[in-house]
Motif scaffolding. Structure first.
Motif, mmCIF file in Angstrom:
data_model
loop_
_atom_site.group_PDB
_atom_site.id
_atom_site.type_symbol
_atom_site.label_atom_id
_atom_site.label_comp_id
_atom_site.label_asym_id
_atom_site.label_seq_id
_atom_site.Cartn_x
_atom_site.Cartn_y
_atom_site.Cartn_z
ATOM 1 N N THR A 1 55.873 40.268 28.627
ATOM 2 C CA THR A 1 54.434 40.476 28.488
ATOM 3 C C THR A 1 53.701 39.172 28.766
ATOM 4 O OG1 THR A 1 54.779 42.220 26.856
ATOM 5 C CG2 THR A 1 52.610 41.183 26.905
ATOM 6 N N LEU B 1 53.769 47.643 35.678
ATOM 7 C CA LEU B 1 52.933 46.754 34.877
ATOM 8 C C LEU B 1 51.780 47.561 34.311
ATOM 9 C CD1 LEU B 1 52.693 43.693 37.301
ATOM 10 C CD2 LEU B 1 54.374 44.102 35.501
ATOM 11 N N SER C 1 46.119 41.946 28.106
ATOM 12 C CA SER C 1 47.573 41.999 27.956
ATOM 13 C C SER C 1 48.169 42.749 29.128
ATOM 14 C CB SER C 1 47.956 42.727 26.657
ATOM 15 O OG SER C 1 47.426 42.083 25.538
ATOM 16 N N CYS C 2 49.395 42.389 29.487
ATOM 17 C CA CYS C 2 50.108 43.079 30.560
ATOM 18 C C CYS C 2 51.583 43.131 30.194
ATOM 19 C CB CYS C 2 49.920 42.353 31.879
ATOM 20 S SG CYS C 2 50.970 42.980 33.214
ATOM 21 N N TRP D 1 52.159 45.075 40.966
ATOM 22 C CA TRP D 1 50.776 44.904 40.526
ATOM 23 C C TRP D 1 50.459 45.974 39.489
ATOM 24 C CZ3 TRP D 1 47.649 40.933 42.060
ATOM 25 C CH2 TRP D 1 48.031 40.219 43.189
ATOM 26 N N TRP E 1 47.791 36.621 36.438
ATOM 27 C CA TRP E 1 46.575 37.406 36.608
ATOM 28 C C TRP E 1 45.802 37.008 37.860
ATOM 29 C CZ3 TRP E 1 45.652 41.366 33.302
ATOM 30 C CH2 TRP E 1 46.394 41.384 32.119
ATOM 31 N N TYR F 1 49.678 37.398 28.647
ATOM 32 C CA TYR F 1 48.347 37.536 28.071
ATOM 33 C C TYR F 1 47.376 36.609 28.796
ATOM 34 C CZ TYR F 1 51.192 39.426 24.276
ATOM 35 O OH TYR F 1 52.107 40.144 23.549
ATOM 36 N N ARG G 1 52.747 33.790 27.551
ATOM 37 C CA ARG G 1 53.786 34.744 27.936
ATOM 38 C C ARG G 1 54.786 34.928 26.811
ATOM 39 N NH1 ARG G 1 57.500 33.867 33.416
ATOM 40 N NH2 ARG G 1 59.009 35.510 33.032
ATOM 41 N N GLU H 1 48.294 47.144 32.056
ATOM 42 C CA GLU H 1 47.323 46.196 31.506
ATOM 43 C C GLU H 1 46.480 46.872 30.433
ATOM 44 O OE1 GLU H 1 46.758 44.823 36.084
ATOM 45 O OE2 GLU H 1 46.240 46.702 35.129
ATOM 46 N N CYS I 1 47.180 42.382 36.855
ATOM 47 C CA CYS I 1 48.406 41.693 36.478
ATOM 48 C C CYS I 1 49.362 41.695 37.663
ATOM 49 C CB CYS I 1 49.028 42.401 35.282
ATOM 50 S SG CYS I 1 50.538 41.658 34.657
#
Length: 122
Positions: free
Chosen positions: A76, A4, A21-22, A112, A36, A78, A70, A6, A94
């Protein structure tokens, strides 16, 4: 393995907005939870907002100010943060959980991100 990444943290004045964002990458078969968490200095990591099994959960402290969205096709998630307050200052992480691998052979994962810092000045 699922990674992930971010982006979007930074310094903002109280009342301002930020968007985090992730993006998840790797051998992803499915994701059933993504969202999150945040950790303020000296405090435990707490949930901010999470998609899980078709439902969306928000912490009471952010309801009405933060919105999680999402993009399933891009894996992704947000976090739109509006009306930011100094108490929102924290490292934001994230989180994703699901199955990694392929249909014939997959295994559960929990991942994570590395965290992104959000600082809200008064």
């Amino acid at each position: 393995q699922v990674q992930l990444v971010e982006s979007g943290g930074g310094l903002v004045q109280a009342g301002g907005s930020l968007r985090l964002s992730c993006a998840a990458s790797g051998s992803i078969f499915s994701i059933h939870a993504m969202g999150w968490y945040r950790q303020a200095p000296g405090k435990q990591r707490d949930v901010v907002g999470v998609f899980s099994s078709g439902s969306t959960y928000y912490a009471d402290s952010v309801k009405g100010r933060f919105t999680i969205s999402r993009d399933n096709a891009q894996n992704t998630v947000y976090l739109q943060m509006n009306s930011l307050k100094p108490e929102d200052t924290a490292d934001y992480y994230c989180y994703a959980a699901g199955a990694a691998g392929v249909a014939a052979s997959n295994r559960p994962f929990q991942s994570w991100g590395q965290g992104t810092r959000v600082t809200v000045s008064s």
